[in-house]
Design a protein around this motif. Sequence first.
Motif, mmCIF file in Angstrom:
data_model
loop_
_atom_site.group_PDB
_atom_site.id
_atom_site.type_symbol
_atom_site.label_atom_id
_atom_site.label_comp_id
_atom_site.label_asym_id
_atom_site.label_seq_id
_atom_site.Cartn_x
_atom_site.Cartn_y
_atom_site.Cartn_z
ATOM 1 N N UNK A 55 -2.104 -3.014 1.963
ATOM 2 C CA UNK A 55 -3.071 -3.210 0.877
ATOM 3 C C UNK A 55 -2.457 -3.989 -0.291
ATOM 4 N N UNK A 56 -1.124 -4.093 -0.312
ATOM 5 C CA UNK A 56 -0.432 -4.775 -1.399
ATOM 6 C C UNK A 56 0.118 -6.145 -1.004
ATOM 7 N N UNK A 57 0.482 -6.290 0.272
ATOM 8 C CA UNK A 57 1.197 -7.498 0.696
ATOM 9 C C UNK A 57 0.401 -8.790 0.501
ATOM 10 N N UNK A 58 -0.931 -8.746 0.708
ATOM 11 C CA UNK A 58 -1.750 -9.952 0.558
ATOM 12 C C UNK A 58 -1.716 -10.495 -0.867
ATOM 13 N N UNK A 59 -1.920 -9.613 -1.830
ATOM 14 C CA UNK A 59 -1.913 -10.020 -3.226
ATOM 15 C C UNK A 59 -0.548 -10.470 -3.692
ATOM 16 N N UNK A 60 0.502 -9.776 -3.215
ATOM 17 C CA UNK A 60 1.871 -10.140 -3.590
ATOM 18 C C UNK A 60 2.213 -11.525 -3.065
ATOM 19 N N UNK A 61 1.827 -11.804 -1.830
ATOM 20 C CA UNK A 61 2.086 -13.119 -1.244
ATOM 21 C C UNK A 61 1.324 -14.204 -1.994
ATOM 22 N N UNK A 62 0.088 -13.905 -2.395
ATOM 23 C CA UNK A 62 -0.732 -14.860 -3.143
ATOM 24 C C UNK A 62 -0.062 -15.225 -4.470
ATOM 25 N N UNK A 63 0.449 -14.230 -5.168
ATOM 26 C CA UNK A 63 1.111 -14.472 -6.453
ATOM 27 C C UNK A 63 2.401 -15.270 -6.251
ATOM 28 N N UNK A 64 3.171 -14.903 -5.209
ATOM 29 C CA UNK A 64 4.452 -15.568 -4.956
ATOM 30 C C UNK A 64 4.271 -17.038 -4.601
ATOM 31 N N UNK A 65 3.167 -17.387 -3.962
ATOM 32 C CA UNK A 65 2.956 -18.766 -3.512
ATOM 33 C C UNK A 65 2.019 -19.565 -4.428
ATOM 34 N N UNK A 66 0.831 -19.032 -4.657
ATOM 35 C CA UNK A 66 -0.202 -19.778 -5.383
ATOM 36 C C UNK A 66 -0.046 -19.684 -6.900
ATOM 37 N N UNK A 67 0.107 -18.466 -7.391
ATOM 38 C CA UNK A 67 0.225 -18.283 -8.841
ATOM 39 C C UNK A 67 1.489 -18.965 -9.356
ATOM 40 N N UNK A 68 2.522 -18.976 -8.534
ATOM 41 C CA UNK A 68 3.771 -19.654 -8.908
ATOM 42 C C UNK A 68 3.511 -21.120 -9.227
ATOM 43 N N UNK A 69 2.722 -21.783 -8.388
ATOM 44 C CA UNK A 69 2.436 -23.206 -8.610
ATOM 45 C C UNK A 69 1.585 -23.416 -9.867
ATOM 46 N N UNK A 70 0.666 -22.486 -10.110
ATOM 47 C CA UNK A 70 -0.152 -22.572 -11.321
ATOM 48 C C UNK A 70 0.732 -22.455 -12.562
ATOM 49 N N UNK A 71 1.712 -21.539 -12.494
ATOM 50 C CA UNK A 71 2.641 -21.339 -13.616
ATOM 51 C C UNK A 71 3.430 -22.610 -13.897
#
Length: 334
Positions: A55-71
Amino acid sequence: MNKIKNYIPGILLTIVFALLGKLLSGFIPHGLISPSVFGLLLGMIFNPYIANNKSLTGGIKFVAKKVLKIAIILMGVSLNIYQVAEVGKYSLFVMCFTLFTAFFFGHLLGKAFHMNWKLSSLISAGTGICGGSAIASIAPTIEAENSDVAYAISATFIFDIVMVILFPIAGKYFGMSDLGYGLWAGTAVNDTSSVVAAGYAFSEAAGNFAIIVKLTRTLSIVPVVLIFSVINSKTKHNKESAKKVDVKAIFPWFILLFLVVVGINSTGIIPATTAINITKLSKFLMIMSLSAIGLSTNFKEMSKSGFLPMVHGFIISLLVVIVSFCVQYFVGQI
């Protein structure tokens, strides 16, 4: 919609760790250890407890990959193309030497230590450019493992802690000017928070100059990312296909957006208050991303890399410090 809902628990967890990182960093004098480092370390500590929680891994992966690029894209608001002209050709001259030192000797040491080329390159980038931001920018381009990212950031920030203490002492011992010291700290210390701490520990003028040099140094992320895009493409294909590199496929488009933001900010149309708020958001998203990388990193797996990458990072950082000082000495700045 359901997919987005599945991401929420993991995203919220990274927000919590980012807030904890900021809180812990606030207790450290002069911001010596950045919130991103705390977020990364906290994530690694808690990795064993959440690794199997789907239940946590999907969101964590999204932040590590996608949100990182936004930052990274939003980070462009803190930069200005006129900064290059402001610091002058001299600082760029010094940076050419320090960047060459970091990547050339980093490559040689990586081979000598039989290190994974991606880990070796990340350490060199963190040392030569701007610590965690450079590592985070290059990691998705070369498809680095989360464990490599975590190790690279750890290797650079440990050296930074030592440098923040020793730089002001060395600068005063050598009788350096504010300009000379600012150039030295701006080109040789890795993370931005560490540059700030080391710069202002010498003098306010030196601190101001060190920050300008450091931000200009950050711009080198762009050509370095493009170079590593090609390198990674060639390592993934055989020699024949590598001759026909598909630029569209390997081009890191988030870096193009980063440049667009830098260009817009350079026009002055973004109000100062807005730019400051966007920069704060960018930094927070970066802390979230590195927390997510920590949560995705198994310390036991990372430890398999051994002690040599730490030695690698220490040697490269020391060489950059020495080269920066020597270049300035020989051109009469020190």
